[in-house]
Design a protein around this motif. Sequence first.
Motif, PDB file in Angstrom:
ATOM      1  N   ASP A  31       0.841  -1.194   0.000  1.00 37.32           N
ATOM      2  CA  ASP A  31       0.000   0.000   0.000  1.00 37.32           C
ATOM      3  C   ASP A  31       0.876   1.244   0.000  1.00 37.32           C
ATOM      4  O   ASP A  31       1.873   1.318   0.702  1.00 37.32           O
ATOM      5  N   ILE A  32       0.504   2.236  -0.805  1.00 31.69           N
ATOM      6  CA  ILE A  32       1.253   3.486  -0.843  1.00 31.69           C
ATOM      7  C   ILE A  32       0.382   4.590  -0.258  1.00 31.69           C
ATOM      8  O   ILE A  32      -0.836   4.602  -0.433  1.00 31.69           O
ATOM      9  N   GLN A  33       1.005   5.512   0.452  1.00 36.12           N
ATOM     10  CA  GLN A  33       0.283   6.592   1.121  1.00 36.12           C
ATOM     11  C   GLN A  33       0.111   7.814   0.215  1.00 36.12           C
ATOM     12  O   GLN A  33      -0.875   8.527   0.324  1.00 36.12           O
ATOM     13  N   GLU A  34       1.069   8.067  -0.666  1.00 38.76           N
ATOM     14  CA  GLU A  34       1.022   9.226  -1.538  1.00 38.76           C
ATOM     15  C   GLU A  34       0.096   8.952  -2.717  1.00 38.76           C
ATOM     16  O   GLU A  34      -0.200   7.810  -3.046  1.00 38.76           O
ATOM     17  N   LYS A  35      -0.329  10.010  -3.368  1.00 38.57           N
ATOM     18  CA  LYS A  35      -1.093   9.865  -4.613  1.00 38.57           C
ATOM     19  C   LYS A  35      -0.094   9.760  -5.749  1.00 38.57           C
ATOM     20  O   LYS A  35       0.737  10.650  -5.944  1.00 38.57           O
ATOM     21  N   VAL A  36      -0.150   8.651  -6.491  1.00 41.13           N
ATOM     22  CA  VAL A  36       0.781   8.415  -7.592  1.00 41.13           C
ATOM     23  C   VAL A  36      -0.043   8.117  -8.843  1.00 41.13           C
ATOM     24  O   VAL A  36      -0.921   7.258  -8.820  1.00 41.13           O
ATOM     25  N   TYR A  37       0.242   8.830  -9.915  1.00 42.99           N
ATOM     26  CA  TYR A  37      -0.444   8.644 -11.182  1.00 42.99           C
ATOM     27  C   TYR A  37       0.555   8.217 -12.238  1.00 42.99           C
ATOM     28  O   TYR A  37       1.721   8.580 -12.188  1.00 42.99           O
ATOM     29  N   MET A  38       0.097   7.443 -13.204  1.00 40.70           N
ATOM     30  CA  MET A  38       0.957   7.031 -14.308  1.00 40.70           C
ATOM     31  C   MET A  38       0.128   6.945 -15.581  1.00 40.70           C
ATOM     32  O   MET A  38      -1.094   6.790 -15.532  1.00 40.70           O
ATOM     33  N   PRO A  40      -1.255   5.034 -18.806  1.00 39.39           N
ATOM     34  CA  PRO A  40      -1.512   3.608 -19.040  1.00 39.39           C
ATOM     35  C   PRO A  40      -0.424   2.981 -19.902  1.00 39.39           C
ATOM     36  O   PRO A  40       0.177   3.632 -20.755  1.00 39.39           O
ATOM     37  N   LEU A  41      -0.175   1.724 -19.673  1.00 33.96           N
ATOM     38  CA  LEU A  41       0.852   0.991 -20.410  1.00 33.96           C
ATOM     39  C   LEU A  41       0.444   0.802 -21.857  1.00 33.96           C
ATOM     40  O   LEU A  41      -0.750   0.774 -22.175  1.00 33.96           O
ATOM     41  N   PRO A  42       1.426   0.649 -22.754  1.00 29.92           N
ATOM     42  CA  PRO A  42       1.093   0.388 -24.157  1.00 29.92           C
ATOM     43  C   PRO A  42       0.275  -0.899 -24.276  1.00 29.92           C
ATOM     44  O   PRO A  42       0.539  -1.876 -23.589  1.00 29.92           O
ATOM     45  N   GLY A  43      -0.726  -0.857 -25.112  1.00 30.83           N
ATOM     46  CA  GLY A  43      -1.576  -2.026 -25.301  1.00 30.83           C
ATOM     47  C   GLY A  43      -2.853  -1.975 -24.483  1.00 30.83           C
ATOM     48  O   GLY A  43      -3.762  -2.761 -24.706  1.00 30.83           O
ATOM     49  N   VAL A  44      -2.933  -1.061 -23.530  1.00 28.29           N
ATOM     50  CA  VAL A  44      -4.144  -0.898 -22.729  1.00 28.29           C
ATOM     51  C   VAL A  44      -5.011   0.145 -23.408  1.00 28.29           C
ATOM     52  O   VAL A  44      -4.570   1.266 -23.660  1.00 28.29           O
ATOM     53  N   SER A  45      -6.241  -0.218 -23.712  1.00 32.42           N
ATOM     54  CA  SER A  45      -7.126   0.729 -24.393  1.00 32.42           C
ATOM     55  C   SER A  45      -7.604   1.786 -23.396  1.00 32.42           C
ATOM     56  O   SER A  45      -8.038   1.472 -22.291  1.00 32.42           O
ATOM     57  N   HIS A  46      -7.472   3.056 -23.792  1.00 34.17           N
ATOM     58  CA  HIS A  46      -7.875   4.164 -22.936  1.00 34.17           C
ATOM     59  C   HIS A  46      -8.122   5.397 -23.799  1.00 34.17           C
ATOM     60  O   HIS A  46      -7.664   5.474 -24.937  1.00 34.17           O
ATOM     61  N   ASP A  47      -8.842   6.338 -23.257  1.00 33.08           N
ATOM     62  CA  ASP A  47      -9.073   7.599 -23.953  1.00 33.08           C
ATOM     63  C   ASP A  47      -7.849   8.493 -23.816  1.00 33.08           C
ATOM     64  O   ASP A  47      -7.122   8.426 -22.814  1.00 33.08           O
ATOM     65  N   PHE A  48      -7.630   9.344 -24.788  1.00 28.08           N
ATOM     66  CA  PHE A  48      -6.474  10.243 -24.774  1.00 28.08           C
ATOM     67  C   PHE A  48      -6.548  11.178 -23.567  1.00 28.08           C
ATOM     68  O   PHE A  48      -7.604  11.723 -23.245  1.00 28.08           O
ATOM     69  N   GLY A  49      -5.433  11.362 -22.877  1.00 25.42           N
ATOM     70  CA  GLY A  49      -5.383  12.271 -21.747  1.00 25.42           C
ATOM     71  C   GLY A  49      -5.708  11.630 -20.412  1.00 25.42           C
ATOM     72  O   GLY A  49      -5.607  12.280 -19.386  1.00 25.42           O
ATOM     73  N   TYR A  50      -6.111  10.372 -20.390  1.00 23.72           N
ATOM     74  CA  TYR A  50      -6.423   9.689 -19.137  1.00 23.72           C
ATOM     75  C   TYR A  50      -5.153   9.150 -18.487  1.00 23.72           C
ATOM     76  O   TYR A  50      -4.202   8.801 -19.162  1.00 23.72           O
ATOM     77  N   VAL A  51      -5.158   9.101 -17.164  1.00 22.28           N
ATOM     78  CA  VAL A  51      -4.054   8.523 -16.407  1.00 22.28           C
ATOM     79  C   VAL A  51      -4.619   7.524 -15.403  1.00 22.28           C
ATOM     80  O   VAL A  51      -5.815   7.517 -15.129  1.00 22.28           O
ATOM     81  N   CYS A  52      -3.743   6.689 -14.860  1.00 21.64           N
ATOM     82  CA  CYS A  52      -4.143   5.697 -13.860  1.00 21.64           C
ATOM     83  C   CYS A  52      -3.653   6.150 -12.483  1.00 21.64           C
ATOM     84  O   CYS A  52      -2.521   6.597 -12.342  1.00 21.64           O
ATOM     85  N   LYS A  53      -4.512   6.021 -11.478  1.00 22.63           N
ATOM     86  CA  LYS A  53      -4.097   6.298 -10.102  1.00 22.63           C
ATOM     87  C   LYS A  53      -3.736   4.962  -9.466  1.00 22.63           C
ATOM     88  O   LYS A  53      -4.543   4.036  -9.442  1.00 22.63           O
ATOM     89  N   LEU A  54      -2.513   4.857  -8.967  1.00 28.11           N
ATOM     90  CA  LEU A  54      -2.054   3.602  -8.377  1.00 28.11           C
ATOM     91  C   LEU A  54      -2.570   3.462  -6.949  1.00 28.11           C
ATOM     92  O   LEU A  54      -2.541   4.407  -6.171  1.00 28.11           O
ATOM     93  N   LYS A  55      -3.036   2.265  -6.624  1.00 24.36           N
ATOM     94  CA  LYS A  55      -3.454   1.956  -5.262  1.00 24.36           C
ATOM     95  C   LYS A  55      -2.410   1.099  -4.564  1.00 24.36           C
ATOM     96  O   LYS A  55      -2.344   1.075  -3.346  1.00 24.36           O
ATOM     97  N   LYS A  56      -1.614   0.380  -5.335  1.00 24.16           N
ATOM     98  CA  LYS A  56      -0.574  -0.502  -4.804  1.00 24.16           C
ATOM     99  C   LYS A  56       0.763  -0.125  -5.428  1.00 24.16           C
ATOM    100  O   LYS A  56       0.813   0.428  -6.520  1.00 24.16           O
ATOM    101  N   ALA A  57       1.842  -0.434  -4.721  1.00 20.00           N
ATOM    102  CA  ALA A  57       3.183  -0.114  -5.213  1.00 20.00           C
ATOM    103  C   ALA A  57       3.574  -1.030  -6.364  1.00 20.00           C
ATOM    104  O   ALA A  57       3.187  -2.188  -6.414  1.00 20.00           O
TER     105      ALA A  57
END
Length: 67
Positions: A31-38, A40-57
Motif C-alpha cells: 500500500d502506498i500513502q502518496e497519490k501516484v499517477y501514471m 496507461p501501459l502500451p496495449g491498454v485501451s484508454h481515452d487520450f489524456g487519461y491517467v491511472c491512479k495507483l493503489k498498490k506499489a
Amino acid sequence: MTTIRTLIVVALVRQWHISHLDVKNAFLNGDIQEKVYMTPLPGVSHDFGYVCKLKKALYGLKQALRA
C-alpha cells in the motif's frame, strides 16, 4: 552460485524440505500513502489524456521501498 549449490546438496543429503521464494515480487502490492499517477501501459485501451491512479506499489517505484 557455489554457495547455493552447496546448500542444495546438503539439503538433499539430509532430506530437508526446500521451498522457493520469489524475491522479484518483493515490492509489489504494498500500500502506498502518496497519490501516484501514471500513464496507461502500451496495449491498454484508454481515452487520450487519461491517467491511472495507483493503489498498490509497483516494482521500481520510488515509493515502493517505503510501502
